[in-house]
Scaffold this motif. Sequence first.
Motif, PDB file in Angstrom:
ATOM      1  N   LYS A 116       0.812  -1.219   0.000  1.00 63.02           N
ATOM      2  CA  LYS A 116       0.000   0.000   0.000  1.00 63.02           C
ATOM      3  C   LYS A 116       0.848   1.272   0.000  1.00 63.02           C
ATOM      4  CE  LYS A 116      -3.809  -2.325   0.171  1.00 63.02           C
ATOM      5  NZ  LYS A 116      -4.620  -2.426  -1.076  1.00 63.02           N
ATOM      6  N   SER A 117       2.052   1.171   0.559  1.00 61.73           N
ATOM      7  CA  SER A 117       2.880   2.375   0.681  1.00 61.73           C
ATOM      8  C   SER A 117       4.303   2.085   0.222  1.00 61.73           C
ATOM      9  CB  SER A 117       2.873   2.859   2.132  1.00 61.73           C
ATOM     10  OG  SER A 117       3.630   4.046   2.268  1.00 61.73           O
ATOM     11  N   PHE A 136       2.193   4.888 -10.109  1.00 58.17           N
ATOM     12  CA  PHE A 136       0.818   4.496  -9.785  1.00 58.17           C
ATOM     13  C   PHE A 136       0.213   3.621 -10.888  1.00 58.17           C
ATOM     14  CE2 PHE A 136       0.712   8.312  -6.868  1.00 58.17           C
ATOM     15  CZ  PHE A 136       0.519   7.577  -5.702  1.00 58.17           C
ATOM     16  N   THR A 143      -1.180   2.719  -2.737  1.00 57.63           N
ATOM     17  CA  THR A 143      -2.026   3.881  -2.460  1.00 57.63           C
ATOM     18  C   THR A 143      -1.192   5.133  -2.209  1.00 57.63           C
ATOM     19  OG1 THR A 143      -3.705   2.446  -1.457  1.00 57.63           O
ATOM     20  CG2 THR A 143      -3.826   4.792  -0.927  1.00 57.63           C
ATOM     21  N   TYR A 144      -0.068   4.964  -1.496  1.00 57.87           N
ATOM     22  CA  TYR A 144       0.773   6.109  -1.147  1.00 57.87           C
ATOM     23  C   TYR A 144       2.185   5.940  -1.689  1.00 57.87           C
ATOM     24  CZ  TYR A 144      -3.051   7.025   2.080  1.00 57.87           C
ATOM     25  OH  TYR A 144      -4.293   7.266   2.605  1.00 57.87           O
ATOM     26  N   ASP A 149      -0.899  10.165  -1.752  1.00 57.29           N
ATOM     27  CA  ASP A 149      -1.615   9.359  -2.731  1.00 57.29           C
ATOM     28  C   ASP A 149      -1.647  10.069  -4.082  1.00 57.29           C
ATOM     29  OD1 ASP A 149      -3.562  11.347  -2.609  1.00 57.29           O
ATOM     30  OD2 ASP A 149      -5.006  10.120  -1.491  1.00 57.29           O
ATOM     31  N   ALA A 150      -2.357   9.498  -5.047  1.00 52.20           N
ATOM     32  CA  ALA A 150      -2.384  10.052  -6.401  1.00 52.20           C
ATOM     33  C   ALA A 150      -3.035  11.429  -6.453  1.00 52.20           C
ATOM     34  CB  ALA A 150      -3.121   9.084  -7.331  1.00 52.20           C
ATOM     35  N   ASN A 153      -2.978  13.619  -1.366  1.00 48.73           N
ATOM     36  CA  ASN A 153      -3.416  13.573   0.030  1.00 48.73           C
ATOM     37  C   ASN A 153      -2.363  12.832   0.845  1.00 48.73           C
ATOM     38  OD1 ASN A 153      -6.055  14.794  -0.362  1.00 48.73           O
ATOM     39  ND2 ASN A 153      -6.605  12.886  -1.406  1.00 48.73           N
ATOM     40  N   ALA A 155      -0.450  10.614   3.525  1.00 48.94           N
ATOM     41  CA  ALA A 155      -0.737   9.336   4.179  1.00 48.94           C
ATOM     42  C   ALA A 155      -0.916   9.550   5.676  1.00 48.94           C
ATOM     43  CB  ALA A 155       0.398   8.350   3.925  1.00 48.94           C
TER      44      ALA A 155
END
Length: 253
Positions: A116-117, A136, A143-144, A149-150, A153, A155
């Motif tokens: 996820k990261s 991405f 996600t991060y 994130d894309a 935002n 994390a």
Amino acid sequence: MEMKKRISLELRNKTPSEVAELVVDNCRSSDGEIEGLTDEFKELEFLSMVNVGLTSLAKLPSLPKLRKLELSDNNISGALEALAEKCPNLTYLNLSGNKIKELSTLEALQNLKNLKSLDLFNCEITTLDDYRDSIFELLPQVTYLDGFDAEDNEAPDSEAEDDDDDEEEEEAAGQLGQYDDEDDEEEEDEEGSEGGEVGLSYLMKEDIQDEEDDDDYVEEEEEEEEAAGVKGEKRKRDAEDEGEDDDDDEDDD
């Protein structure tokens, strides 16, 4: 300090299978390979090997429960296939400050389905055009990237996430306790209600019995009074009879 010796010290009288977190930052790998880390660390969830001089991950043991891996500030340039093979449940990977230059080097991470990261700060790859969009697209499960994130935002802090989880568990436990208290109160109300009915019935029976006893007592008094009245009447009659007899005797004289 050599990595093997550092790992031995970090065990702190535990067996490898009892260790969930291991930090060996700033020790030295003599040949750029992982040393002293074996398959016995099967319960390991967090591993940090920051600035230890690694150039290869070929000797990474099987760590099926590993979720977070810190590898920043080393000399790793490729051969990341070992990560997907040995650490299939990784959710966080930090490769910042390594010698990763090409996008193709990260293709091996596509098999990390739970990732996820991913952090790649201070790697040459970050200078590529459309770097973030390309990552991405290559790794859709991520996600991060570098903490965002894309949609840019940030994390959430991992510790804050853990605190939130703890709060949710406490709230759930509190609600469960509240339900238990309500059930106990309902049971007490039912018991009290039953006890009240029983007590009321008992009192009513007592009152009825008292009334019956009073009636019996009144009847006995009336009977006694009647008996006394009869006796009194009889005595009166006897006295009158005696008086009449006396009068008769006087007349005879």
